[in-house]
Design a protein around this motif. Structure first.
Motif, PDB file in Angstrom:
ATOM      1  N   PHE A  50       8.454   1.213   5.338  1.00  0.00           N
ATOM      2  CA  PHE A  50       7.715   0.019   5.757  1.00  0.00           C
ATOM      3  C   PHE A  50       7.722  -0.150   7.271  1.00  0.00           C
ATOM      4  CE2 PHE A  50       8.915  -1.330   1.312  1.00  0.00           C
ATOM      5  CZ  PHE A  50       7.710  -0.896   0.788  1.00  0.00           C
ATOM      6  N   ASN A  51       8.760   0.296   7.952  1.00  0.00           N
ATOM      7  CA  ASN A  51       8.744   0.272   9.410  1.00  0.00           C
ATOM      8  C   ASN A  51       7.705   1.251   9.956  1.00  0.00           C
ATOM      9  OD1 ASN A  51      10.658  -1.734   9.658  1.00  0.00           O
ATOM     10  ND2 ASN A  51      12.361  -0.310   9.862  1.00  0.00           N
ATOM     11  N   GLU A  52       7.606   2.416   9.359  1.00  0.00           N
ATOM     12  CA  GLU A  52       6.561   3.366   9.758  1.00  0.00           C
ATOM     13  C   GLU A  52       5.178   2.797   9.485  1.00  0.00           C
ATOM     14  OE1 GLU A  52       6.320   6.533  11.150  1.00  0.00           O
ATOM     15  OE2 GLU A  52       8.426   6.356  11.700  1.00  0.00           O
ATOM     16  N   ALA A  53       5.021   2.122   8.337  1.00  0.00           N
ATOM     17  CA  ALA A  53       3.735   1.491   8.021  1.00  0.00           C
ATOM     18  C   ALA A  53       3.374   0.451   9.081  1.00  0.00           C
ATOM     19  CB  ALA A  53       3.787   0.848   6.639  1.00  0.00           C
ATOM     20  N   ALA A  54       4.362  -0.317   9.523  1.00  0.00           N
ATOM     21  CA  ALA A  54       4.120  -1.332  10.552  1.00  0.00           C
ATOM     22  C   ALA A  54       3.688  -0.689  11.864  1.00  0.00           C
ATOM     23  CB  ALA A  54       5.369  -2.185  10.761  1.00  0.00           C
ATOM     24  N   THR A  55       4.294   0.449  12.224  1.00  0.00           N
ATOM     25  CA  THR A  55       3.895   1.116  13.472  1.00  0.00           C
ATOM     26  C   THR A  55       2.464   1.616  13.396  1.00  0.00           C
ATOM     27  OG1 THR A  55       4.701   3.319  12.869  1.00  0.00           O
ATOM     28  CG2 THR A  55       6.265   1.840  13.976  1.00  0.00           C
ATOM     29  N   LEU A  56       1.976   1.867  12.172  1.00  0.00           N
ATOM     30  CA  LEU A  56       0.591   2.296  11.981  1.00  0.00           C
ATOM     31  C   LEU A  56      -0.353   1.111  11.801  1.00  0.00           C
ATOM     32  CD1 LEU A  56       1.216   5.333   9.608  1.00  0.00           C
ATOM     33  CD2 LEU A  56       0.603   5.404  12.034  1.00  0.00           C
ATOM     34  N   GLY A  57       0.192  -0.112  11.888  1.00  0.00           N
ATOM     35  CA  GLY A  57      -0.646  -1.309  11.844  1.00  0.00           C
ATOM     36  C   GLY A  57      -0.891  -1.907  10.474  1.00  0.00           C
ATOM     37  N   TYR A  58      -0.102  -1.523   9.471  1.00  0.00           N
ATOM     38  CA  TYR A  58      -0.289  -2.049   8.119  1.00  0.00           C
ATOM     39  C   TYR A  58       0.482  -3.346   7.908  1.00  0.00           C
ATOM     40  CZ  TYR A  58      -2.561   2.207   6.544  1.00  0.00           C
ATOM     41  OH  TYR A  58      -3.436   3.243   6.384  1.00  0.00           O
ATOM     42  N   ILE A  59      -0.135  -4.254   7.180  1.00  0.00           N
ATOM     43  CA  ILE A  59       0.548  -5.413   6.627  1.00  0.00           C
ATOM     44  C   ILE A  59       0.914  -5.018   5.200  1.00  0.00           C
ATOM     45  CG2 ILE A  59       0.286  -7.789   5.815  1.00  0.00           C
ATOM     46  CD1 ILE A  59      -1.756  -8.175   8.088  1.00  0.00           C
ATOM     47  N   VAL A  60       2.188  -5.108   4.861  1.00  0.00           N
ATOM     48  CA  VAL A  60       2.639  -4.726   3.525  1.00  0.00           C
ATOM     49  C   VAL A  60       3.070  -5.977   2.775  1.00  0.00           C
ATOM     50  CG1 VAL A  60       4.250  -3.330   2.180  1.00  0.00           C
ATOM     51  CG2 VAL A  60       3.400  -2.478   4.379  1.00  0.00           C
ATOM     52  N   LEU A  61       2.387  -6.264   1.679  1.00  0.00           N
ATOM     53  CA  LEU A  61       2.744  -7.374   0.797  1.00  0.00           C
ATOM     54  C   LEU A  61       3.516  -6.787  -0.378  1.00  0.00           C
ATOM     55  CD1 LEU A  61      -0.703  -9.208   0.748  1.00  0.00           C
ATOM     56  CD2 LEU A  61       1.263  -9.672   2.225  1.00  0.00           C
ATOM     57  N   LYS A  62       4.660  -7.394  -0.690  1.00  0.00           N
ATOM     58  CA  LYS A  62       5.518  -6.864  -1.748  1.00  0.00           C
ATOM     59  C   LYS A  62       5.636  -7.872  -2.890  1.00  0.00           C
ATOM     60  CE  LYS A  62       9.066  -4.568  -0.662  1.00  0.00           C
ATOM     61  NZ  LYS A  62      10.300  -3.965  -0.201  1.00  0.00           N
ATOM     62  N   PHE A  63       5.553  -7.344  -4.104  1.00  0.00           N
ATOM     63  CA  PHE A  63       5.620  -8.172  -5.300  1.00  0.00           C
ATOM     64  C   PHE A  63       6.462  -7.461  -6.365  1.00  0.00           C
ATOM     65  CE2 PHE A  63       1.513  -8.872  -3.230  1.00  0.00           C
ATOM     66  CZ  PHE A  63       1.569 -10.229  -3.004  1.00  0.00           C
ATOM     67  N   THR A  64       6.902  -8.239  -7.346  1.00  0.00           N
ATOM     68  CA  THR A  64       7.571  -7.671  -8.516  1.00  0.00           C
ATOM     69  C   THR A  64       6.520  -7.458  -9.605  1.00  0.00           C
ATOM     70  OG1 THR A  64       8.025  -9.788  -9.571  1.00  0.00           O
ATOM     71  CG2 THR A  64       9.669  -8.983  -7.979  1.00  0.00           C
ATOM     72  N   PRO A  65       6.826  -6.659 -10.623  1.00  0.00           N
ATOM     73  CA  PRO A  65       5.875  -6.493 -11.725  1.00  0.00           C
ATOM     74  C   PRO A  65       5.499  -7.831 -12.380  1.00  0.00           C
ATOM     75  CG  PRO A  65       7.517  -4.779 -11.836  1.00  0.00           C
ATOM     76  CD  PRO A  65       7.974  -5.747 -10.764  1.00  0.00           C
ATOM     77  N   ASP A  66       6.437  -8.776 -12.434  1.00  0.00           N
ATOM     78  CA  ASP A  66       6.130 -10.087 -13.021  1.00  0.00           C
ATOM     79  C   ASP A  66       5.094 -10.849 -12.202  1.00  0.00           C
ATOM     80  OD1 ASP A  66       7.942  -9.622 -15.062  1.00  0.00           O
ATOM     81  OD2 ASP A  66       9.550 -10.787 -14.117  1.00  0.00           O
ATOM     82  N   ASP A  67       5.046 -10.588 -10.900  1.00  0.00           N
ATOM     83  CA  ASP A  67       4.106 -11.276 -10.010  1.00  0.00           C
ATOM     84  C   ASP A  67       2.747 -10.591  -9.932  1.00  0.00           C
ATOM     85  OD1 ASP A  67       6.057 -13.128  -9.254  1.00  0.00           O
ATOM     86  OD2 ASP A  67       6.779 -11.827  -7.639  1.00  0.00           O
ATOM     87  N   ARG A  68       2.642  -9.403 -10.458  1.00  0.00           N
ATOM     88  CA  ARG A  68       1.451  -8.563 -10.260  1.00  0.00           C
ATOM     89  C   ARG A  68       0.146  -9.294 -10.551  1.00  0.00           C
ATOM     90  NH1 ARG A  68       1.173  -2.777 -12.992  1.00  0.00           N
ATOM     91  NH2 ARG A  68       2.215  -2.171 -11.092  1.00  0.00           N
ATOM     92  N   TYR A  69       0.062 -10.016 -11.639  1.00  0.00           N
ATOM     93  CA  TYR A  69      -1.192 -10.670 -12.015  1.00  0.00           C
ATOM     94  C   TYR A  69      -1.138 -12.191 -11.900  1.00  0.00           C
ATOM     95  CZ  TYR A  69      -2.078  -6.016 -13.794  1.00  0.00           C
ATOM     96  OH  TYR A  69      -2.226  -4.662 -13.905  1.00  0.00           O
ATOM     97  N   ALA A  70      -0.189 -12.696 -11.144  1.00  0.00           N
ATOM     98  CA  ALA A  70      -0.051 -14.144 -10.966  1.00  0.00           C
ATOM     99  C   ALA A  70      -1.114 -14.659 -10.001  1.00  0.00           C
ATOM    100  CB  ALA A  70       1.344 -14.478 -10.437  1.00  0.00           C
ATOM    101  N   LEU A  71      -1.542 -15.883 -10.227  1.00  0.00           N
ATOM    102  CA  LEU A  71      -2.568 -16.502  -9.392  1.00  0.00           C
ATOM    103  C   LEU A  71      -2.143 -16.543  -7.929  1.00  0.00           C
ATOM    104  CD1 LEU A  71      -5.272 -17.940  -9.080  1.00  0.00           C
ATOM    105  CD2 LEU A  71      -4.107 -20.078  -9.661  1.00  0.00           C
ATOM    106  N   ASN A  72      -0.883 -16.923  -7.665  1.00  0.00           N
ATOM    107  CA  ASN A  72      -0.442 -17.018  -6.262  1.00  0.00           C
ATOM    108  C   ASN A  72      -0.435 -15.650  -5.582  1.00  0.00           C
ATOM    109  OD1 ASN A  72       1.788 -16.233  -7.766  1.00  0.00           O
ATOM    110  ND2 ASN A  72       3.238 -17.273  -6.435  1.00  0.00           N
ATOM    111  N   THR A  73      -0.258 -14.569  -6.336  1.00  0.00           N
ATOM    112  CA  THR A  73      -0.338 -13.222  -5.774  1.00  0.00           C
ATOM    113  C   THR A  73      -1.754 -12.944  -5.287  1.00  0.00           C
ATOM    114  OG1 THR A  73       1.440 -12.401  -7.174  1.00  0.00           O
ATOM    115  CG2 THR A  73      -0.087 -10.757  -6.287  1.00  0.00           C
ATOM    116  N   PHE A  74      -2.734 -13.244  -6.134  1.00  0.00           N
ATOM    117  CA  PHE A  74      -4.133 -13.028  -5.746  1.00  0.00           C
ATOM    118  C   PHE A  74      -4.548 -13.931  -4.594  1.00  0.00           C
ATOM    119  CE2 PHE A  74      -4.227 -11.349 -10.127  1.00  0.00           C
ATOM    120  CZ  PHE A  74      -4.645 -10.063  -9.825  1.00  0.00           C
TER     121      PHE A  74
END
Length: 90
Positions: A50-74
């Protein structure tokens, strides 16, 4: 894009990615059962990725499988997309 290869040298992939907006979505399983993401080595490897992803300019959002289809995730993903497009949502 599912399983998006994002790093030019490493074989790191994001679970899901909007490459044109540099938004990545990671679903971390095993949070409650001592899976790879919660072990010391797994945690360290994730930090490196994730630090390498940040150096490449990515925003990384992390979720659990339980959150995958939750409204607040979307809602959070949608808010992040709009932000990357220059639309600020409060």
């Amino acid at each position: 894009v599912k399983e998006y290869l994002f790093h030019p040298l490493r074989k790191w992939r994001f679970d899901y990615c909007f490459p044109e907006l540099r938004i990545a979505i990671e679903i971390d399983g095993g949070v409650w059962t001592g899976g790879r993401h919660t072990s010391p080595k797994g945690y360290y490897n994730d930090m490196e990725k994730f630090n390498e992803a940040a150096t490449l300019g990515y925003i990384v959002l992390k979720f659990t499988p339980d959150d995958r289809y939750a409204l607040n995730t979307f809602e959070l993903i949608n808010k992040t997309i709009k932000y990357q497009q220059g639309i600020y949502v409060v």
